[in-house]
Design an enzyme around this catalytic site. Structure first.
Site, PDB file in Angstrom:
ATOM      1  NE  ARG A   1      -3.713  -2.522   2.124  1.00  0.00           N
ATOM      2  CZ  ARG A   1      -3.315  -3.768   2.345  1.00  0.00           C
ATOM      3  NH1 ARG A   1      -2.073  -4.015   2.796  1.00  0.00           N
ATOM      4  NH2 ARG A   1      -4.093  -4.815   2.135  1.00  0.00           N
TER       5      ARG A   1
ATOM      6  CG  HIS B   1      -1.244 -12.855   6.419  1.00  0.00           C
ATOM      7  ND1 HIS B   1      -1.073 -11.522   6.162  1.00  0.00           N
ATOM      8  CD2 HIS B   1      -2.281 -12.935   7.293  1.00  0.00           C
ATOM      9  CE1 HIS B   1      -1.977 -10.816   6.839  1.00  0.00           C
ATOM     10  NE2 HIS B   1      -2.709 -11.652   7.546  1.00  0.00           N
TER      11      HIS B   1
HETATM   12  N1  APR Z   1      10.668   1.024   6.742  1.00  0.00           N
HETATM   13  C1  APR Z   1       9.546   1.324   7.461  1.00  0.00           C
HETATM   14  N2  APR Z   1       8.292   1.303   6.929  1.00  0.00           N
HETATM   15  C2  APR Z   1       8.180   0.965   5.622  1.00  0.00           C
HETATM   16  C3  APR Z   1       9.301   0.656   4.812  1.00  0.00           C
HETATM   17  C4  APR Z   1      10.586   0.702   5.431  1.00  0.00           C
HETATM   18  N3  APR Z   1      11.718   0.425   4.746  1.00  0.00           N
HETATM   19  N4  APR Z   1       8.850   0.373   3.553  1.00  0.00           N
HETATM   20  C5  APR Z   1       7.496   0.497   3.593  1.00  0.00           C
HETATM   21  N5  APR Z   1       7.103   0.862   4.823  1.00  0.00           N
HETATM   22  C6  APR Z   1       5.741   1.044   5.323  1.00  0.00           C
HETATM   23  C7  APR Z   1       4.786   1.685   4.334  1.00  0.00           C
HETATM   24  O1  APR Z   1       4.788   3.082   4.512  1.00  0.00           O
HETATM   25  C8  APR Z   1       3.439   1.054   4.736  1.00  0.00           C
HETATM   26  O2  APR Z   1       2.751   1.871   5.659  1.00  0.00           O
HETATM   27  O3  APR Z   1       5.224  -0.250   5.554  1.00  0.00           O
HETATM   28  C9  APR Z   1       3.805  -0.258   5.411  1.00  0.00           C
HETATM   29  C10 APR Z   1       3.420  -1.471   4.588  1.00  0.00           C
HETATM   30  O4  APR Z   1       2.013  -1.526   4.566  1.00  0.00           O
HETATM   31  P1  APR Z   1       1.291  -2.564   3.566  1.00  0.00           P
HETATM   32  O5  APR Z   1       1.906  -2.433   2.214  1.00  0.00           O
HETATM   33  O6  APR Z   1      -0.171  -2.363   3.728  1.00  0.00           O
HETATM   34  O7  APR Z   1       1.737  -3.981   4.113  1.00  0.00           O
HETATM   35  P2  APR Z   1       1.103  -4.776   5.344  1.00  0.00           P
HETATM   36  O8  APR Z   1       0.675  -3.865   6.434  1.00  0.00           O
HETATM   37  O9  APR Z   1       2.072  -5.847   5.690  1.00  0.00           O
HETATM   38  O10 APR Z   1      -0.186  -5.458   4.667  1.00  0.00           O
HETATM   39  C11 APR Z   1      -0.900  -6.396   5.444  1.00  0.00           C
HETATM   40  O11 APR Z   1      -2.220  -6.922   3.482  1.00  0.00           O
HETATM   41  O12 APR Z   1      -2.355  -7.330   1.224  1.00  0.00           O
HETATM   42  C12 APR Z   1      -2.355  -7.927   2.482  1.00  0.00           C
HETATM   43  O13 APR Z   1      -1.669 -10.114   2.953  1.00  0.00           O
HETATM   44  C13 APR Z   1      -1.171  -8.853   2.633  1.00  0.00           C
HETATM   45  O14 APR Z   1       0.096  -9.330   4.649  1.00  0.00           O
HETATM   46  C14 APR Z   1      -0.395  -8.286   3.816  1.00  0.00           C
HETATM   47  C15 APR Z   1      -1.440  -7.459   4.537  1.00  0.00           C
END
Ligand code: APR
Length: 266
Positions: free
Chosen positions: A37, A120
């Site tokens: 996201r 997951h």
């Molecule tokens: N350091 C800190 N934060 C980071 C970094 C980094 N290097 N890179 C990205 N982020 C942050 C982004 O700003 C974002 O808010 O990590 C967050 C990732 O959020 P998502 O992409 O929504 O991932 P996640 O929360 O793991 O999603 C949960 O959604 O699609 C499903 O199954 C999938 O397990 C996943 C679940």
């Protein structure tokens, strides 16, 4: 000291003896794995519905594409980064009791973390989900193997590997949209969080349930929250410490600073 600093995070973790790290895709972006996201995340260029359990079961073409992508990624496997190694150090030093992760990449275990609950599932294991699984609950025959088994089938020319026992569809043990969590996993994660003396949220938008409820429940139970994330999250106002930064460097600095703090307080 600002509650927005790595120093404040080190202070919070220095006294932790049963901390739990709750991680999301953001901790693995520094290993080259896109998150979902962020402005350049996977859902900005792929349709999440193509990653649903229903479509995986219904579409041989989608399964073949998923296997091709996974096989190609494994030609140069992602490696743990500073953030993964720092969490393994914090566990080895007795500050963390374990990790609850939403990630399926296996990098926490690769970095040496010993207690890792994969909410997951994982791309590292595959399992039979039967020939016509009901939506959301795989009805496989029990066959399961390492993902290496699937890659060997792909190398042998089988584009959509079938279960060698019953001919059913084979899927990684990842939990797709529309699929139930594997039995017992949420209970295991909840038990870890209920015993926590601090919950450290790293790299998650906290937007998917039931995962996101775990840090929230911990806060309601009076457990201090710390959040390390590149962007704002829905729980930021509840966090005792919030660090808006890339996780790898912050966690490495914190893990490096703790031994000196322990000596100072001894
Ligand atoms: N350091 C800190 N934060 C980071 C970094 C980094 N290097 N890179 C990205 N982020 C942050 C982004 O700003 C974002 O808010 O990590 C967050 C990732 O959020 P998502 O992409 O929504 O991932 P996640 O929360 O793991 O999603 C949960 O959604 O699609 C499903 O199954 C999938 O397990 C996943 C679940």
């Amino acid at each position: 000291m600002s509650p927005m600093s790595a120093d404040a995070l080190a202070d919070l973790l220095a006294d932790a003896r049963a901390g739990v790290a709750f991680t999301g895709a953001g901790i693995s972006t520094e290993s080259g794995i896109p998150d979902f996201r962020s402005p350049d995340g996977l859902w900005t260029r792929e349709d999440p519905r193509d990653f649903s359990f229903r479509r995986y079961v219904a579409s041989p073409a989608l399964r073949e594409q998923a296997w091709r992508r996974r096989h190609a990624l494994w030609q140069d496997p992602p490696r743990p980064n500073l953030g993964h190694f720092a969490l393994a150090d914090l566990e080895a030093e007795g500050h963390l009791a374990g990790i609850v992760t939403q990630n399926v990449d296996g990098l926490h275990a690769d970095a040496g973390s010993r207690t890792v609950v994969e909410l997951h599932g994982s791309t590292r294991r595959v399992t039979c989900i039967g020939t016509a699984p009901r939506a959301g609950t795989p009805q496989g025959c029990g066959f399961t193997a390492s993902h290496a088994w699937a890659f060997a089938r792909l190398d042998a020319g089988e584009a959509d590997p079938r279960c060698p026992s019953c001919g059913g569809i084979v899927k990684t043990t990842t939990v797709s949209f529309g699929q139930n969590l594997w039995p017992g996993v949420l209970e295991e994660a909840s038990a870890l969080v209920e015993r926590a003396d601090v919950v450290l949220v790293i790299g998650s938008s906290l937007s998917v349930e039931p995962a996101a409820s775990l840090p929230r429940r911990a806060h309601r139970a009076g457990v201090p929250l710390a959040i390390v994330n590149a962007e704002p999250t829905p729980l930021d106002d509840l966090a005792e410490v919030r660090v808006r930064a890339r996780a790898g460097g912050v966690l490495a600095d914190v893990a490096a600073a703790l031994p000196a703090r322990r000596e100072a307080s001894a």
